[in-house]
Write a protein that holds these residues in place. Structure first.
Motif, mmCIF file in Angstrom:
data_model
loop_
_atom_site.group_PDB
_atom_site.id
_atom_site.type_symbol
_atom_site.label_atom_id
_atom_site.label_comp_id
_atom_site.label_asym_id
_atom_site.label_seq_id
_atom_site.Cartn_x
_atom_site.Cartn_y
_atom_site.Cartn_z
ATOM 1 N N PRO A 34 0.808 -1.222 0.000
ATOM 2 C CA PRO A 34 0.000 0.000 0.000
ATOM 3 C C PRO A 34 0.842 1.273 0.000
ATOM 4 N N ASN A 35 2.158 1.099 -0.063
ATOM 5 C CA ASN A 35 3.092 2.237 -0.081
ATOM 6 C C ASN A 35 3.282 2.821 -1.479
ATOM 7 N N ILE A 36 2.675 2.194 -2.497
ATOM 8 C CA ILE A 36 2.941 2.634 -3.868
ATOM 9 C C ILE A 36 1.936 3.707 -4.289
ATOM 10 N N ARG A 70 -4.380 5.842 5.546
ATOM 11 C CA ARG A 70 -3.936 4.945 6.619
ATOM 12 C C ARG A 70 -2.421 4.749 6.551
ATOM 13 N N TRP A 71 -1.907 4.610 5.321
ATOM 14 C CA TRP A 71 -0.467 4.403 5.158
ATOM 15 C C TRP A 71 0.308 5.612 5.703
ATOM 16 N N PHE A 72 -0.141 6.826 5.363
ATOM 17 C CA PHE A 72 0.558 8.025 5.855
ATOM 18 C C PHE A 72 0.526 8.083 7.383
ATOM 19 N N ASP A 81 12.850 7.940 9.717
ATOM 20 C CA ASP A 81 12.868 6.475 9.644
ATOM 21 C C ASP A 81 11.598 5.903 9.011
ATOM 22 N N ARG A 82 11.040 6.634 8.063
ATOM 23 C CA ARG A 82 9.805 6.184 7.412
ATOM 24 C C ARG A 82 9.989 4.843 6.713
ATOM 25 N N CYS A 83 11.159 4.624 6.095
ATOM 26 C CA CYS A 83 11.349 3.387 5.327
ATOM 27 C C CYS A 83 11.317 2.165 6.243
ATOM 28 N N ARG A 84 11.880 2.303 7.422
ATOM 29 C CA ARG A 84 11.858 1.184 8.357
ATOM 30 C C ARG A 84 10.422 0.820 8.728
ATOM 31 N N ARG A 85 9.596 1.828 8.989
ATOM 32 C CA ARG A 85 8.195 1.532 9.322
ATOM 33 C C ARG A 85 7.441 0.966 8.123
ATOM 34 N N CYS A 86 7.750 1.486 6.948
ATOM 35 C CA CYS A 86 7.100 1.015 5.716
ATOM 36 C C CYS A 86 7.452 -0.456 5.467
ATOM 37 N N ILE A 87 8.715 -0.778 5.629
ATOM 38 C CA ILE A 87 9.170 -2.164 5.448
ATOM 39 C C ILE A 87 8.586 -3.033 6.555
ATOM 40 N N GLY A 88 8.635 -2.539 7.791
ATOM 41 C CA GLY A 88 8.148 -3.317 8.930
ATOM 42 C C GLY A 88 6.671 -3.682 8.795
ATOM 43 N N ALA A 89 5.864 -2.731 8.327
ATOM 44 C CA ALA A 89 4.428 -3.004 8.172
ATOM 45 C C ALA A 89 4.200 -4.103 7.131
ATOM 46 N N ARG A 90 4.975 -4.047 6.054
ATOM 47 C CA ARG A 90 4.809 -5.074 5.013
ATOM 48 C C ARG A 90 5.341 -6.424 5.469
ATOM 49 N N MET A 91 6.423 -6.418 6.259
ATOM 50 C CA MET A 91 6.947 -7.696 6.760
ATOM 51 C C MET A 91 5.968 -8.342 7.737
ATOM 52 N N TRP A 115 18.685 -0.368 -3.675
ATOM 53 C CA TRP A 115 18.145 0.920 -3.229
ATOM 54 C C TRP A 115 17.434 0.806 -1.885
ATOM 55 N N GLN A 116 17.300 -0.401 -1.369
ATOM 56 C CA GLN A 116 16.578 -0.586 -0.111
ATOM 57 C C GLN A 116 17.536 -0.645 1.088
ATOM 58 N N ASP A 117 16.992 -0.401 2.274
ATOM 59 C CA ASP A 117 17.750 -0.455 3.530
ATOM 60 C C ASP A 117 17.783 -1.923 3.990
ATOM 61 N N TYR A 162 10.908 4.571 -9.413
ATOM 62 C CA TYR A 162 11.100 5.020 -8.025
ATOM 63 C C TYR A 162 10.561 3.972 -7.069
ATOM 64 N N CYS A 163 10.945 4.093 -5.788
ATOM 65 C CA CYS A 163 10.640 3.041 -4.819
ATOM 66 C C CYS A 163 9.150 2.791 -4.698
ATOM 67 N N GLY A 164 8.370 3.832 -4.377
ATOM 68 C CA GLY A 164 6.935 3.584 -4.233
ATOM 69 C C GLY A 164 6.148 4.794 -3.779
ATOM 70 N N CYS A 165 6.505 5.366 -2.624
ATOM 71 C CA CYS A 165 5.697 6.469 -2.089
ATOM 72 C C CYS A 165 5.980 7.769 -2.843
ATOM 73 N N VAL A 166 5.099 8.731 -2.625
ATOM 74 C CA VAL A 166 5.206 9.999 -3.339
ATOM 75 C C VAL A 166 6.508 10.727 -2.975
ATOM 76 N N LEU A 167 7.005 10.506 -1.770
ATOM 77 C CA LEU A 167 8.285 11.121 -1.407
ATOM 78 C C LEU A 167 9.428 10.532 -2.221
ATOM 79 N N SER A 168 9.381 9.242 -2.439
ATOM 80 C CA SER A 168 10.462 8.622 -3.216
ATOM 81 C C SER A 168 10.409 9.067 -4.678
ATOM 82 N N GLU A 169 9.203 9.364 -5.179
ATOM 83 C CA GLU A 169 9.106 9.879 -6.543
ATOM 84 C C GLU A 169 9.741 11.263 -6.610
#
Ligand code: SF4
Length: 181
Positions: A34-36, A70-72, A81-91, A115-117, A162-169
């Motif tokens: 849902p991060n895309i 909800r994602w935001f 540390d948004r990427c850690r939370r984004c990855i953590g939610a998907r994991m 490109w990922q952490d 780009y990775c997915g979220c609007v910030l990464s774009e």
């Protein structure tokens, strides 16, 4: 071993699925991202994952929950540390799907991307595994990244920029020279 592979997109999944199959795993795919942003980009990547599942002949499970608000709220992208939370939610969602699908373990195609952490992938995957009670498999698949791009090209899969979220774009295109076609 039955292993659920969380799939972030078709291109990254090409060599990830191949890797785990070569290691003897019975692979089931799972798309939950849902991060895309925006939604039509999400649809393109989902279609790419479905096309790969058809051509590589593996089951693809889907969670098409898509709720940017909800994602935001969950990821708080204004914090560093948004990427850690984004990855953590998907994991965590992938771990729960692995348990529901009677898989022995889960992993993610994120582990092929340079490109990922990778520390976040390994740590958040382990945390989700401990929470849910299913094993997490991490291997650094970055050496196969180039081959994954080539495989995606051969299969005609959609390849995102780009990775997915609007910030990464924005991070990808903010410099004016990158806006030129
Ligand atoms: S850059 Fe990628 S991993 Fe980080 S928050 Fe955005 S979509 Fe998630």
């Amino acid at each position: 071993m039955r292993t659920l592979v969380h799939i972030c997109c078709g291109p990254c999944a090409t060599e990830t699925v191949a890797h785990w199959r070569e290691a003897g795993h019975d692979v089931t795919g799972f798309f939950f991202n849902p991060n895309i942003h925006p939604f039509m980009e999400y649809r393109r990547r989902l279609t790419g994952a479905e096309e790969l599942a058809t051509s590589a002949e593996f089951e693809l499970r889907l969670d098409e929950t898509y709720d940017p608000a909800r994602w935001f709220a969950q990821v708080r992208p204004q914090e560093p540390d948004r990427c850690r939370r984004c990855i953590g939610a998907r994991m965590e969602r992938a771990a729960r799907e692995a348990a529901a699908a009677d898989c022995d373990a889960f992993t993610t195609s994120l582990a092929i991307s340079p490109w990922q952490d990778h520390a976040a992938i390994a740590e958040e995957g382990l945390k989700a595994a401990q929470t849910v009670g299913v094993a997490f498999l991490y291997e650094d698949l970055r050496p196969r990244y180039r081959a994954s791009r080539e495989a995606a090209k051969q299969l005609g899969l959609y390849r995102q920029k780009y990775c997915g979220c609007v910030l990464s774009e924005w991070e990808r295109y903010r410099h004016k020279d990158r806006l030129r076609p």
